[in-house]
Design an enzyme around this catalytic site. Sequence first.
Site, PDB file in Angstrom:
ATOM      1  N   ASP A 280      -1.669   8.184   2.933  1.00 31.97           N
ATOM      2  CA  ASP A 280      -1.473   7.150   1.898  1.00 31.97           C
ATOM      3  C   ASP A 280      -2.624   7.132   0.896  1.00 31.97           C
ATOM      4  OD1 ASP A 280      -0.065   4.844   0.846  1.00 31.97           O
ATOM      5  OD2 ASP A 280      -1.679   3.610   1.662  1.00 31.97           O
TER       6      ASP A 280
ATOM      7  N   GLY B  18      -0.254   1.297   1.230  1.00 35.49           N
ATOM      8  CA  GLY B  18      -0.291   0.747   2.591  1.00 35.49           C
ATOM      9  C   GLY B  18      -0.349  -0.771   2.605  1.00 35.49           C
TER      10      GLY B  18
ATOM     11  N   HIS C 120      -0.840   5.336  -2.038  1.00 38.43           N
ATOM     12  CA  HIS C 120      -1.817   4.262  -1.746  1.00 38.43           C
ATOM     13  C   HIS C 120      -1.144   2.882  -1.793  1.00 38.43           C
ATOM     14  CE1 HIS C 120      -6.386   3.291  -1.899  1.00 38.43           C
ATOM     15  NE2 HIS C 120      -5.728   2.409  -1.178  1.00 38.43           N
TER      16      HIS C 120
ATOM     17  N   GLU D 117      -7.072  10.293  -6.702  1.00 34.42           N
ATOM     18  CA  GLU D 117      -5.738   9.714  -6.900  1.00 34.42           C
ATOM     19  C   GLU D 117      -5.470   9.536  -8.392  1.00 34.42           C
ATOM     20  OE1 GLU D 117      -5.694   6.092  -4.584  1.00 34.42           O
ATOM     21  OE2 GLU D 117      -5.913   7.181  -2.692  1.00 34.42           O
TER      22      GLU D 117
ATOM     23  N   ASP E 294     -14.431   3.188  18.234  1.00 43.40           N
ATOM     24  CA  ASP E 294     -15.117   2.480  17.152  1.00 43.40           C
ATOM     25  C   ASP E 294     -16.622   2.640  17.392  1.00 43.40           C
ATOM     26  OD1 ASP E 294     -14.058  -0.110  15.174  1.00 43.40           O
ATOM     27  OD2 ASP E 294     -16.208   0.198  15.465  1.00 43.40           O
TER      28      ASP E 294
HETATM   29  P1  NAI Z   1     -12.502  -3.368   9.189  1.00 42.93           P
HETATM   30  O1  NAI Z   1     -13.839  -3.421   8.557  1.00 42.93           O
HETATM   31  O2  NAI Z   1     -11.927  -4.592   9.771  1.00 42.93           O
HETATM   32  O3  NAI Z   1     -12.500  -2.232  10.324  1.00 42.93           O
HETATM   33  C1  NAI Z   1     -13.101  -0.989  10.181  1.00 42.93           C
HETATM   34  C2  NAI Z   1     -13.591  -0.576  11.556  1.00 42.93           C
HETATM   35  O4  NAI Z   1     -14.067   0.764  11.478  1.00 42.93           O
HETATM   36  C3  NAI Z   1     -14.751  -1.421  12.063  1.00 42.93           C
HETATM   37  O5  NAI Z   1     -14.438  -1.922  13.346  1.00 42.93           O
HETATM   38  C4  NAI Z   1     -15.920  -0.457  12.094  1.00 42.93           C
HETATM   39  O6  NAI Z   1     -16.852  -0.739  13.119  1.00 42.93           O
HETATM   40  C5  NAI Z   1     -15.216   0.854  12.311  1.00 42.93           C
HETATM   41  N1  NAI Z   1     -15.993   2.029  11.924  1.00 42.93           N
HETATM   42  C6  NAI Z   1     -16.879   2.158  10.916  1.00 42.93           C
HETATM   43  N2  NAI Z   1     -17.383   3.416  10.890  1.00 42.93           N
HETATM   44  C7  NAI Z   1     -16.793   4.083  11.904  1.00 42.93           C
HETATM   45  C8  NAI Z   1     -16.897   5.400  12.376  1.00 42.93           C
HETATM   46  N3  NAI Z   1     -17.722   6.285  11.812  1.00 42.93           N
HETATM   47  N4  NAI Z   1     -16.157   5.741  13.454  1.00 42.93           N
HETATM   48  C9  NAI Z   1     -15.346   4.842  14.063  1.00 42.93           C
HETATM   49  N5  NAI Z   1     -15.209   3.564  13.643  1.00 42.93           N
HETATM   50  C10 NAI Z   1     -15.915   3.205  12.582  1.00 42.93           C
HETATM   51  O7  NAI Z   1     -11.534  -2.753   8.073  1.00 42.93           O
HETATM   52  P2  NAI Z   1      -9.961  -2.893   7.985  1.00 42.93           P
HETATM   53  O8  NAI Z   1      -9.606  -4.098   7.230  1.00 42.93           O
HETATM   54  O9  NAI Z   1      -9.358  -2.679   9.313  1.00 42.93           O
HETATM   55  O10 NAI Z   1      -9.625  -1.633   7.027  1.00 42.93           O
HETATM   56  C11 NAI Z   1      -9.757  -0.287   7.489  1.00 42.93           C
HETATM   57  C12 NAI Z   1      -9.623   0.665   6.329  1.00 42.93           C
HETATM   58  O11 NAI Z   1      -8.341   0.538   5.712  1.00 42.93           O
HETATM   59  C13 NAI Z   1     -10.634   0.435   5.211  1.00 42.93           C
HETATM   60  O12 NAI Z   1     -11.129   1.670   4.797  1.00 42.93           O
HETATM   61  C14 NAI Z   1      -9.818  -0.153   4.091  1.00 42.93           C
HETATM   62  O13 NAI Z   1     -10.358   0.185   2.835  1.00 42.93           O
HETATM   63  C15 NAI Z   1      -8.486   0.543   4.299  1.00 42.93           C
HETATM   64  N6  NAI Z   1      -7.333  -0.144   3.708  1.00 42.93           N
HETATM   65  C16 NAI Z   1      -6.362   0.617   3.117  1.00 42.93           C
HETATM   66  C17 NAI Z   1      -5.261   0.031   2.545  1.00 42.93           C
HETATM   67  C18 NAI Z   1      -4.186   0.855   1.935  1.00 42.93           C
HETATM   68  O14 NAI Z   1      -3.492   0.394   1.032  1.00 42.93           O
HETATM   69  N7  NAI Z   1      -3.971   2.044   2.393  1.00 42.93           N
HETATM   70  C19 NAI Z   1      -5.128  -1.427   2.506  1.00 42.93           C
HETATM   71  C20 NAI Z   1      -6.145  -2.139   3.251  1.00 42.93           C
HETATM   72  C21 NAI Z   1      -7.222  -1.492   3.796  1.00 42.93           C
END
Ligand code: NAI
Length: 411
Positions: A266, A296, A294, A271, A183
Amino acid sequence: MTQRNYSLAKEKIRILLLEGIQDSAVESFRKAGYSQVESVSSALPENELADRISDCHFLGIRSRTRLTASMLEKAGKLTGIGCFCIGTDQVDLAAARHQGIPVFNAPYANTRSVAELVLAETVMLMRGIPAKNAAAHRGRWQKTAKGSFEVRGKTLGIIGYGHIGSQLGILAEGLGMRVIYYDIVRKLPLGNAEPAESMNEVLENADVVSLHVPDTDATRGMIDAAEIHRMKQGAHLINASRGKVVSIPALASAIESDHLTGAAIDVFPSEPASKNEEFVSELRGCENVLLTPHIGGSTFEAQQNIALDVATKLVLYSDNGSTAGAVNFPEVTLPDHATARRIMHIHKNEPGVLQAINNVFSEAGINVAAQYLQTMPDVGYVVMDVETDDAGPVLRGLNDIPATIRTRYLR
Ligand code: NAI
């Protein structure tokens, strides 16, 4: 800029929910005393949306309703927007802010749903199930243990150790996996997860790499041919984060050349807007790739959490002015105002505005019992609890301040 002044009784506040938002949202509004709640099962065509938006005070949408600046201009009464989903890309957030409209969402209501799906995909990929399943549908019986592995003792590499990534790590450890993560922010490891020094360290050491980063300039195209090439021969890639993080052509080519054994995707760079539109991807036909539309975070439980979370934020904003959790607005967390009257003033953040506001109160001889202020570079939000039964002169005075965007009054 329109200046408005609201002091509406709850029964006059109209709430419109689009796109089949779960009934528990309607129940939350009704329980809080809002009777004019209408729920529509689909998105509205643009002309109908333009018509309906002009007459509602709170609007609930999911991802299919686009609220552009020109659409928002038609929303003369709109006080708050609830995105009953995770993303808010469908709303012009700055335009909403400039009109004094906070936008709320439920960023973490489906964390568990995504983590569970990714865990299941990890097991499926390590057993080669996607290709075996596709073959069985064609009448072919691929009964073999070749290329089929338990996940126990294997390494799961998580890139983006936020809400989803860290929860996934815990679940994966429950199956005996070793978890490493990268991260950009220093994150406390949960369970026995091990932080890596770099993304490359994760790519080079994991049997399954799962991406859980947001959509930013830095993450767009983050996993391209060079990064995929760094992954172990025979490894698997999972992306349930954002569609532009992975180069799909590069992934398809790594699957075709057998550098990667499988993948589960996903989210896609582009899309289909609806189920009537064809899904087009270079990955179609790659049978060892799980393709999901999509979904997830799309579970009954997540929808329930989202409905409750966003409805609660909208009710709180309407009832007491709190903007905690707003994605486009100065965040003010407010106590109850049981005895005092509350005035909320949204203004362009210009020098001298606060002084002008305070002058209005001193000229009216009204005592301000408490004042809360938060600003963003372009917009300020100040909330004042006042001791008066006649706020009329103050409200008129506030509306006359040139920087005023909107004033709201809670009895
Ligand atoms: P979050 O904000 O809690 O975690 C994201 C993490 O990524 C943070 O810890 C951040 O510091 C880190 N990060 C940011 N840029 C980075 C980089 N360049 N390299 C490494 N780490 C980096 O977000 P959350 O809730 O865990 O969601 C993660 C992703 O999942 C988001 O993009 C969200 O849109 C997506 N998502 C997809 C869903 C789906 O249906 N497929 C449903 C819910 C979320």
